[in-house]
Design a protein around this motif. Structure first.
Motif, PDB file in Angstrom:
ATOM      1  N   LEU A 108      -0.429  10.737 -26.150  1.00 18.33           N
ATOM      2  CA  LEU A 108      -1.162  11.900 -25.639  1.00 18.33           C
ATOM      3  C   LEU A 108      -2.022  12.523 -26.743  1.00 18.33           C
ATOM      4  O   LEU A 108      -3.171  12.903 -26.507  1.00 18.33           O
ATOM      5  CB  LEU A 108      -0.201  12.939 -25.066  1.00 18.33           C
ATOM      6  CG  LEU A 108      -0.840  14.223 -24.539  1.00 18.33           C
ATOM      7  CD1 LEU A 108      -1.792  13.927 -23.386  1.00 18.33           C
ATOM      8  CD2 LEU A 108       0.229  15.207 -24.112  1.00 18.33           C
ATOM      9  N   SER A 126      -5.037  10.486 -27.179  1.00 19.23           N
ATOM     10  CA  SER A 126      -5.956  10.766 -26.077  1.00 19.23           C
ATOM     11  C   SER A 126      -6.746  12.042 -26.350  1.00 19.23           C
ATOM     12  O   SER A 126      -7.969  12.083 -26.154  1.00 19.23           O
ATOM     13  CB  SER A 126      -5.166  10.891 -24.769  1.00 19.23           C
ATOM     14  OG  SER A 126      -5.998  11.322 -23.726  1.00 19.23           O
ATOM     15  N   LEU A 137      -4.679   8.728 -21.915  1.00 26.63           N
ATOM     16  CA  LEU A 137      -4.105   9.812 -21.118  1.00 26.63           C
ATOM     17  C   LEU A 137      -3.226   9.256 -19.994  1.00 26.63           C
ATOM     18  O   LEU A 137      -2.104   9.728 -19.774  1.00 26.63           O
ATOM     19  CB  LEU A 137      -5.213  10.693 -20.541  1.00 26.63           C
ATOM     20  CG  LEU A 137      -4.748  11.855 -19.672  1.00 26.63           C
ATOM     21  CD1 LEU A 137      -3.907  12.838 -20.495  1.00 26.63           C
ATOM     22  CD2 LEU A 137      -5.942  12.545 -19.044  1.00 26.63           C
ATOM     23  N   SER A 174      -0.030   7.829 -21.480  1.00 24.22           N
ATOM     24  CA  SER A 174       0.884   8.881 -21.934  1.00 24.22           C
ATOM     25  C   SER A 174       1.560   9.576 -20.762  1.00 24.22           C
ATOM     26  O   SER A 174       2.754   9.880 -20.823  1.00 24.22           O
ATOM     27  CB  SER A 174       0.156   9.897 -22.814  1.00 24.22           C
ATOM     28  OG  SER A 174      -0.740  10.680 -22.056  1.00 24.22           O
TER      29      SER A 174
END
Length: 162
Positions: A91, A94, A115, A118
């Motif tokens: 994350l 991302s 994203l 994650s």
């Protein structure tokens, strides 16, 4: 030419403050006198280079390093912080790609890709329960979603440019 004084300036100030506070023995700081703090300092230096020197390529490593350091500082200390290391780290990557995209208009695909991965990792149990995958025969297929990532990755490597 990019302004090359920002990164080393922040590194020297940050490391100097880190070691000075470590020598003073202030109890509050000693709790945070760990390797993640040093990673955060380097991340801040990259972010300074990225935003103050307008070197947009420094934003991604800055977010990643600061975010990883922050994650390892907060995990176990803050109750609401997720303990799923790999999901949180992806994350953070991302977020780094989204921040770099904001300045360069490149990397949006990677940002969304990280994203999605994650979210799958952070909320795997909830997603599987929501779709009822654990009770159905589809759960066998769901267990092999990483293989799908491998196949898609091979496709991108072998795909020819048009």
């Amino acid at each position: 030419m990019k302004n090359q004084r920002i990164f080393p300036g922040i590194i020297l100030i940050g490391f100097g403050a880190y070691f000075l506070l470590q020598q003073t023995g202030i109890s509050f700081f000693l709790e945070y006198s760990t390797w993640p703090t040093l990673i955060m300092i380097v991340g801040v230096a990259f972010l300074g280079q990225g935003f103050w020197a307008k070197d947009a390529e420094a934003i991604l490593p800055g977010i990643i390093m600061f975010g990883f350091g922050l994650h390892f500082q907060l995990v176990g200390r803050v109750d609401f912080w997720p303990h799923n290391h790999i999901g949180m780290l992806i994350l953070i990557i991302s977020i780094g790609f989204f921040m770099r995209f904001q300045k360069t208009n490149t990397g949006l695909f990677q940002a969304f890709l990280f994203l999605i991965i994650s979210v799958l990792l952070l909320f795997y149990d909830q997603i599987a329960g929501y779709f009822g995958l654990l009770q159905s025969g589809f759960s066998f297929i769901w267990k092999f979603w990483p293989a799908l990532l491998i196949v898609i990755g091979i496709y991108f490597l072998l795909k020819r440019k048009k």
